[in-house]
Design an enzyme around this catalytic site. Structure first.
Site, PDB file in Angstrom:
ATOM      1  N   HIS A 259      34.663 -32.883  -4.910  1.00 53.09           N
ATOM      2  CA  HIS A 259      35.836 -32.134  -4.476  1.00 53.09           C
ATOM      3  C   HIS A 259      35.892 -31.868  -2.974  1.00 53.09           C
ATOM      4  O   HIS A 259      36.967 -31.759  -2.407  1.00 53.09           O
ATOM      5  CB  HIS A 259      36.038 -30.898  -5.351  1.00 53.09           C
ATOM      6  CG  HIS A 259      36.589 -31.334  -6.667  1.00 53.09           C
ATOM      7  ND1 HIS A 259      35.773 -31.767  -7.690  1.00 53.09           N
ATOM      8  CD2 HIS A 259      37.854 -31.542  -7.065  1.00 53.09           C
ATOM      9  CE1 HIS A 259      36.530 -32.187  -8.670  1.00 53.09           C
ATOM     10  NE2 HIS A 259      37.795 -32.055  -8.335  1.00 53.09           N
TER      11      HIS A 259
ATOM     12  N   ASP B 156      37.395 -39.493 -13.732  1.00 53.00           N
ATOM     13  CA  ASP B 156      36.648 -39.160 -14.942  1.00 53.00           C
ATOM     14  C   ASP B 156      36.641 -40.317 -15.944  1.00 53.00           C
ATOM     15  O   ASP B 156      35.623 -40.569 -16.582  1.00 53.00           O
ATOM     16  CB  ASP B 156      37.233 -37.903 -15.605  1.00 53.00           C
ATOM     17  CG  ASP B 156      36.776 -36.645 -14.869  1.00 53.00           C
ATOM     18  OD1 ASP B 156      35.574 -36.560 -14.558  1.00 53.00           O
ATOM     19  OD2 ASP B 156      37.612 -35.776 -14.597  1.00 53.00           O
TER      20      ASP B 156
ATOM     21  N   CYS C 206      46.338 -40.935 -11.063  1.00 53.62           N
ATOM     22  CA  CYS C 206      46.083 -39.975  -9.985  1.00 53.62           C
ATOM     23  C   CYS C 206      44.613 -39.931  -9.604  1.00 53.62           C
ATOM     24  O   CYS C 206      44.207 -39.127  -8.782  1.00 53.62           O
ATOM     25  CB  CYS C 206      46.590 -38.591 -10.372  1.00 53.62           C
ATOM     26  SG  CYS C 206      45.875 -37.976 -11.896  1.00 53.62           S
TER      27      CYS C 206
ATOM     28  N   GLU D 247      42.054 -39.338 -19.207  1.00 53.11           N
ATOM     29  CA  GLU D 247      40.758 -39.433 -18.531  1.00 53.11           C
ATOM     30  C   GLU D 247      39.596 -39.441 -19.505  1.00 53.11           C
ATOM     31  O   GLU D 247      38.446 -39.492 -19.105  1.00 53.11           O
ATOM     32  CB  GLU D 247      40.604 -38.337 -17.471  1.00 53.11           C
ATOM     33  CG  GLU D 247      40.888 -36.941 -17.951  1.00 53.11           C
ATOM     34  CD  GLU D 247      40.893 -35.914 -16.814  1.00 53.11           C
ATOM     35  OE1 GLU D 247      40.375 -36.194 -15.730  1.00 53.11           O
ATOM     36  OE2 GLU D 247      41.417 -34.812 -17.040  1.00 53.11           O
TER      37      GLU D 247
HETATM   38  C1  PEP Z   1      40.469 -37.772 -12.323  1.00 55.06           C
HETATM   39  O1  PEP Z   1      39.605 -37.420 -13.131  1.00 55.06           O
HETATM   40  O2  PEP Z   1      40.708 -38.963 -12.024  1.00 55.06           O
HETATM   41  C2  PEP Z   1      41.309 -36.781 -11.642  1.00 55.06           C
HETATM   42  C3  PEP Z   1      42.350 -37.149 -10.931  1.00 55.06           C
HETATM   43  O3  PEP Z   1      40.952 -35.488 -11.747  1.00 55.06           O
HETATM   44  P1  PEP Z   1      39.749 -34.773 -10.974  1.00 55.06           P
HETATM   45  O4  PEP Z   1      39.290 -35.727  -9.905  1.00 55.06           O
HETATM   46  O5  PEP Z   1      40.316 -33.506 -10.441  1.00 55.06           O
HETATM   47  O6  PEP Z   1      38.769 -34.583 -12.075  1.00 55.06           O
HETATM   48 MG    MG Z   2      39.466 -35.418 -13.948  1.00 54.87          MG
END
Ligand code: PEP
Ligand code: MG
Length: 572
Positions: A188, A456, A503, A432
């Protein structure tokens, strides 16, 4: 000194090291002869702490508003609290001990007393006392307490890792980059760096231990190279790289208002991921056509208490309004757990937090109140733009149905109370979890859209932790197994007249984009800074060729073969 890590946010940084490390504030008891001199030292330490807190208050007021700034007023008052401070003074005088020892003793007594109280407000004061006394102690011990809001010259932050609240405090004017020991491209701190457009290198293992602070440093957020104490030649080379980077950025800006369409007329939607309402500015500046993922957890992680319904409403409304009419905004409901924690929501220790009680599992389980508050805030904001609500980590059809039922219950209650709610918001889900991907045809009957979370999905499909460098070789977006799942999801949505976006980081990856175009992906959501280079790429592609290439890729055995195929096709 040269280091090689993972390029997490592109760009070149040339500045001095700011070492972000919390100091060891262990105190030892000593006898002092001259207690008057010791008390003078104590007063000087308090005065320094007070000056810092006043400055922090000023910065907090400018960047976060009056409410957050008021916390620091309370800290300043505490510095002058007669009970706390006169307790320290009489201990120094009466027992001839050093002020650091006396302060530590007296503060600990107050902290223990407050922590034992029934009242939550009073318990929180214990944390304030800890904060304030640590600041005074550091001055008494001659140690430095890092404070990101006090940075007032160009620096590169070097740290073990940055927490979301660290990143939220970064002042882009002075923080030219950051370099961390741990993390990967999808951790993150890396994601935040990209939305702030700050060059960053992560996963450097031992850089923090290797710097003292204040050395010259250069960093390349694309290649992952970091050099401490560079020679004049290296600095000149990095200055040239920074120039080239800025020129390329200018050149791409010409595509800001261009259509996202392939050479043979196939349209795709290029949107961006955001973490806070302030990120919308970057989305618009980089030609994003909307928001494909608003990670709302940062709203929850950035304070010591849960955001209220009104605070959330204000944030969602701000994003919808600043994005503007007709621009889609996909807001993901709280995705907490895994590597994301909340200070006010203690979660029991889990052996496998990524497979644990997280995201939608707790929202429709033990924490419905948090979930329903968020849903109400979203529904109230829905009239201010083109809102799409998305649930994270959906694994079974029942989970989706249950989450949507809660949303509809809140919707009905609001309407009954006379609150305006849009009639056209969509309700979709992240794809995911492999189980959901495999069952996409059934999900497509109940969900308005899918957004593939490859960060994920790849981790779960390849059984490789996205944070663990040792298994990063298994983290393969181009593996035909992943492409097959992506195709299944897209095809299932299209069969029901629905759409699929992506995403996860893969959506902005220049090798993956041609394959995803060929597989028929409708929406690509990425870091705002990737939008223009992806648009440039898409405009040079031919949909029919990409389809053919994707078909071939699905038949291949390895990720390496797929990469070679893409390179060869694009070189033609
Ligand atoms: C993902 O898992 O691809 C996603 C976009 O969510 P995060 O990265 O917040 O887990
Ligand atoms: Mg995710």
């Amino acid at each position: 000194m040269e280091f090689k890590g993972i390029g997490a946010s592109s760009g070149i940084a040339i500045a001095k090291v700011y070492k972000l490390q919390h100091p060891d504030l262990t105190v030892t008891k000593t006898t002092v002869e001259d207690t008057a001199a010791e008390l003078a030292k104590f007063d000087a330490a308090i005065a320094k702490a007070e000056g810092e807190l006043a400055k922090i208050r000023e910065n907090a007021l400018a960047s976060m508003g009056e409410e957050k700034a008021a916390i620091f007023d309370a800290h300043i008052t505490m510095l002058n609290d007669p009970e706390l401070m006169s307790g320290v003074r009489s201990k120094v005088q009466g027992e001839s001990v050093n002020a650091a020892f006396a302060l530590n003793e007296v503060a600990n007594m107050f902290i223990m007393m407050f922590e034992a109280m029934d009242n939550e407000y009073m318990r929180e004061r214990a944390a304030d006392i800890k904060d304030v006394t640590a600041r005074v102690l550091a001055h008494l011990l001659g140690k430095f307490i890092p404070d990101l809001t006090l940075i007032n010259e160009p620096v590169v932050i070097v740290a073990e890792d940055l927490t979301p609240s660290d990143t939220a405090q970064l002042n882009r004017q002075f923080v030219k980059g950051f370099a961390t020991n741990i993390g990967g491209r999808t951790s993150h701190s890396a994601i935040m760096a990209r939305s702030l457009e700050i060059p960053a290198v992560v996963g450097l293992s031992n850089i923090l231990e290797s710097v003292e602070g204040n050395e010259a440093i250069v960093l390349d957020g694309t290649s992952g190279e970091v050099i401490v104490n560079p020679s004049a030649d290296v600095v000149a080379a990095y200055e040239a790289k920074a120039d080239a980077f800025a020129k390329r950025k200018e050149q791409l800006k010409l595509l800001k208002d261009a259509e996202s369409v392939t050479a043979d007329g196939h349209h795709v939607e290029l949107v961006a991921n955001i973490g806070t309402p302030n990120d919308v500015e970057g989305v618009i500046a980089n030609g994003g056509e909307g928001v494909g993922l608003y990670r709302t957890e940062f709203l929850y992680m950035d304070s010591s208490t849960a955001p209220t319904e009104d605070e959330q409403f204000a944030a969602y409304k701000q994003v919808l309004e600043s994005m503007g009419a007709g621009k889609p905004v996909v807001v993901r409901t709280l995705d907490i757990g895994g590597d994301k924690k909340l200070p006010y929501l203690p979660l029991p220790h889990e052996e496998n937090p990524f497979l644990g009680y997280r995201a939608i599992r707790m929202c429709i389980g033990d924490h419905q109140e948090i979930f329903r508050t968020q849903l109400r805030a979203l529904l109230r904001a829905s009239v201010y733009g083109d809102l799409k609500i998305m649930f994270p980590m959906i694994t079974t059809v029942n989970e989706f149905v249950e989450a949507k039922a809660m949303l509809l219950e809140e919707d009905a209650k609001l309407r009954e109370a006379g609150v305006a709610v849009s009639d056209s918001y969509e309700v979709g889900m992240m794809m995911e979890v492999p189980a959901a991907a495999v069952l996409a045809p059934q999900f497509a009957k109940v969900s308005d859209f899918f957004s593939i979370g490859t960060n994920d999905l790849i981790g779960y499909t390849m059984a490789a932790d996205r944070m663990n460098e040792k298994v990063s070789y298994l983290y393969q977006p181009y593996n035909p197994s992943i492409l097959t799942l992506v195709k299944m999801i897209i095809d299932a949505s299209h069969a029901e007249g629905k759409w699929t976006g992506m995403c996860g980081e893969m959506a902005g990856d220049l090798t993956a984009v041609p394959l995803l175009v060929g597989l028929g992906l409708d929406e690509f959501s990425m870091s705002a800074t990737s939008v223009l280079s992806v648009r440039e790429l898409v405009r040079g592609l031919n949909m029919s060729e990409m389809k053919e290439m994707a078909e071939k890729a699905l038949q291949m055995a390895t990720a390496e073969e797929v990469v070679a195929l893409v390179e060869e096709t694009l070189a033609k």
